[in-house]
Design an enzyme around this catalytic site. Sequence first.
Site, PDB file in Angstrom:
ATOM      1  N   SER A 180      43.299  33.926  38.215  1.00  0.00           N
ATOM      2  CA  SER A 180      42.916  34.383  36.878  1.00  0.00           C
ATOM      3  C   SER A 180      43.411  33.395  35.835  1.00  0.00           C
ATOM      4  O   SER A 180      44.411  32.695  36.046  1.00  0.00           O
ATOM      5  CB  SER A 180      43.522  35.756  36.592  1.00  0.00           C
ATOM      6  OG  SER A 180      43.349  36.123  35.237  1.00  0.00           O
ATOM      7  N   TYR A 193      50.438  41.970  36.245  1.00  0.00           N
ATOM      8  CA  TYR A 193      49.188  41.426  36.782  1.00  0.00           C
ATOM      9  C   TYR A 193      49.198  39.898  36.711  1.00  0.00           C
ATOM     10  O   TYR A 193      48.850  39.213  37.679  1.00  0.00           O
ATOM     11  CB  TYR A 193      48.002  41.986  35.995  1.00  0.00           C
ATOM     12  CG  TYR A 193      46.671  41.364  36.332  1.00  0.00           C
ATOM     13  CD1 TYR A 193      45.938  41.800  37.435  1.00  0.00           C
ATOM     14  CD2 TYR A 193      46.122  40.363  35.530  1.00  0.00           C
ATOM     15  CE1 TYR A 193      44.699  41.245  37.731  1.00  0.00           C
ATOM     16  CE2 TYR A 193      44.892  39.806  35.817  1.00  0.00           C
ATOM     17  CZ  TYR A 193      44.187  40.245  36.920  1.00  0.00           C
ATOM     18  OH  TYR A 193      42.952  39.685  37.208  1.00  0.00           O
TER      19      TYR A 193
END
Length: 288
Positions: A180, A193
């Site tokens: 990500s 996350y």
Amino acid sequence: MNNNYPTQFPAQHQNVQPGIEENMNPKPIFKSETCKEGSNKLKDKVAIITGGDSGIGRAVALAYAKEGAKTAIIYLNEHQDAEITKKLIEDMNGECILISGDIGDENFCISAVNSVISKFNKINILVNNSAEQHVCNTLTDITKEQFERTFKTNVFGAFFITKEVLKHLNIGDCIINTTSITAYHGHKTLIDYSMTKGALTSFTRSLALNLADKGIRVNAVAPGPVWTPLIPASFAESDVASFGTTSPMKRAAQPVELGESYVFLASEGASYITGETIHVNGGEIVNS
């Protein structure tokens, strides 16, 4: 280039992780309507895609099927989304099996891989794509349970299933991890996350070095904002309404815009690429 991709979304929220694609408005765009034929880049390959029921995983599954791969989709419990993806693949004359369970459980990962081998007799491609995320405004809001759960899915799950799949990979096979942009930029309210995606980035680089002499490649794709079920499942309605609008392209990506990156990394065209990350983020500059 499709100039009709949405630039904003209606305010919405789902009270379930990792979200249900069928409940999203508008539905994510997961396949190309202008490029319907493949060129057999992955003919006779067998791919495992975690989180392949929806979002980026669905787009990858369809892109792989179009290129001739057989797919095994591993997902948590989003049965309707998974069945829709399977039917879409079968409508393309592709072959797909569904395996439901929690990849944070090592025993499930062992069982899932054995099921794929029983069905297809081999594995050539592993896409570690499953993920969950939870918005917290401060570090102290992140509970021990949430922290462990996020790492179980995003990191432990990738570790467990990769460890088992490696028993079946050979020269020319590959692993692709979904990381990500948060691994590079961080994120104010997705702290745990972002930590997991940083771990996957290091996992990609280290495992690539470890497996290079075996001819097995390991790469990653690092998306920016993408319209997937995780978004309404994670963010407040007001944040969903403006999701992606601060990117250089002023919109979130659609899953279909990532699928070809995974095809390329799994194909012979990427035979000299390992330990690398493709950044599909709409123009954000990252220090990779």
